[in-house]
Design a protein around this motif. Structure first.
Motif, short mmCIF file in Angstrom:
data_model
loop_
_atom_site.label_atom_id
_atom_site.label_comp_id
_atom_site.label_asym_id
_atom_site.label_seq_id
_atom_site.Cartn_x
_atom_site.Cartn_y
_atom_site.Cartn_z
N SER A 53 67.34 2.00 1.15
CA SER A 53 66.22 0.92 1.80
C SER A 53 66.40 -0.47 2.07
CB SER A 53 64.85 1.79 1.21
OG SER A 53 63.47 0.45 1.88
N ILE A 107 73.23 7.67 13.48
CA ILE A 107 72.69 8.59 12.43
C ILE A 107 72.54 10.12 12.24
CG2 ILE A 107 70.51 7.91 11.75
CD1 ILE A 107 71.70 5.86 12.32
N ALA A 128 67.33 4.43 10.99
CA ALA A 128 68.26 2.44 10.83
C ALA A 128 67.28 2.08 12.24
CB ALA A 128 69.69 3.34 11.07
N ASN A 130 68.51 -1.14 7.42
CA ASN A 130 67.64 0.41 6.90
C ASN A 130 66.12 -0.61 6.26
OD1 ASN A 130 66.18 2.75 5.85
ND2 ASN A 130 67.76 3.11 4.48
N SER A 183 63.36 2.03 6.88
CA SER A 183 62.73 2.80 6.33
C SER A 183 62.44 3.40 4.56
CB SER A 183 63.18 4.28 7.22
OG SER A 183 64.61 4.46 5.90
N ASN A 238 66.83 6.84 2.02
CA ASN A 238 67.99 6.34 2.73
C ASN A 238 68.39 6.79 3.84
OD1 ASN A 238 68.31 5.36 -0.09
ND2 ASN A 238 69.90 7.04 -1.24
N VAL A 239 69.27 6.17 4.36
CA VAL A 239 69.84 7.07 5.69
C VAL A 239 71.48 7.34 5.23
CG1 VAL A 239 69.97 4.48 6.37
CG2 VAL A 239 69.79 6.18 7.85
#
Length: 276
Positions: free
Chosen positions: A30, A47, A52, A81, A83, A86-87
């Motif tokens: 993040s 993704i 993202a 990122n 959000s 984690n992505v």
């Protein structure tokens, strides 16, 4: 040649991957912001999990798990990122001898089966290629396996691109309109050498807002990204046959030697080599 009763039907390949540059699965924490880039080959960003923000040229999109964006050659792109989690992102970049035209935008919604297929290709590639950072090379004795990986990638892309119902309308982030406006201002003034203050005034923003917006979606400061756009335009002119002097003047450099020096610093090579 006479084949008797047989008639040959020749197939024109609409997609042919010639080489690979990157094949990686990465997690971004993040708050992560990538310093954007552009290159002369394709890049697919998928993704796998999370959400993202993707910059693609002048557009900014919000992508969630199971969505793929395809960056064509010489398109500036960036990922961040914003959000709270984690992505997970799968990226593969490649050069193609041929590639089908994509009419309705670069974003595709993948089914679970398609996501699993791509994850399987990536998993198998780990034993076929040796990784050194983002770069890959062929493991000893794995030439045929590498060809199989390429063919599987081609089949995956053909399947996704050819199914029109899989194509998604791009989803733009709500706060991206200022960024589009700034880039439009820059685009209209590539022949000038504007300061951050002048860019902010033309964009009807404060300097701090200008800098924050550009850095958020590109990873660069406003002046730095403005110069990237100028060099990108110069490259397009050089590739179209324009002289070095003509390209320099078109992007606001009256001194050809100074332009060549700056171009080499920003682009990694002299403008004369682009023409050759």
């Amino acid at each position: 040649m006479n084949y008797g009763d047989y008639k040959e039907f020749k197939i024109t390949r609409s997609l042919g991957i010639r080489s690979l540059f990157t094949f990686s699965l990465r997690d971004f924490q993040s708050g992560y912001i990538y310093k954007g880039e552009m290159h002369d080959f394709y890049e697919a960003v998928i993704i796998m999990k999370g959400k993202a923000v993707i910059t693609a040229g002048k557009n900014v999109y919000s992508l969630s798990g199971g969505e793929m964006i395809l960056h064509p050659p010489r398109q500036f792109h960036n990922i961040s990122n914003e959000s709270g989690e984690n992505v997970s992102v799968l990226i593969f970049s490649f050069r193609a001898r041929s590639f089908p035209e994509i009419e309705d935008g670069p974003i595709f919604k993948l089914s679970q089966k398609e996501s699993d297929t791509l994850r399987g290709i990536y998993s198998d590639s780990l034993s076929v290629f040796v990784r050194d950072g983002v770069n890959i090379s062929l493991a000893e004795g794995r030439q045929l396996d590498a060809e199989a990986i390429i063919l599987r990638l081609e089949l995956f892309l053909l399947s996704v691109i050819s199914e029109k119902n899989k194509r998604e309308k791009p989803k733009r982030g709500k706060s991206s309109e200022n960024y589009r406006n700034i880039l439009s201002v820059m685009e209209k003034n590539l022949s000038a050498d504007l300061s951050a203050e002048e860019l902010a005034r033309l964009s009807q923003m404060s300097v701090s807002s200008l800098e924050k917006t550009v850095r958020r979606y590109s990873g660069y400061g406003a002046r730095a990204y403005y110069n990237i756009m100028r060099m990108q335009r110069a490259t397009e002119l050089l590739l179209s046959g324009e002289s070095v002097k003509g390209a320099a003047l078109a992007v606001g450099f009256s001194d050809q030697n100074y332009f060549s020096a700056r171009y080499k610093k920003w682009c990694g090579g002299s403008p004369s080599k682009v023409k050759s």
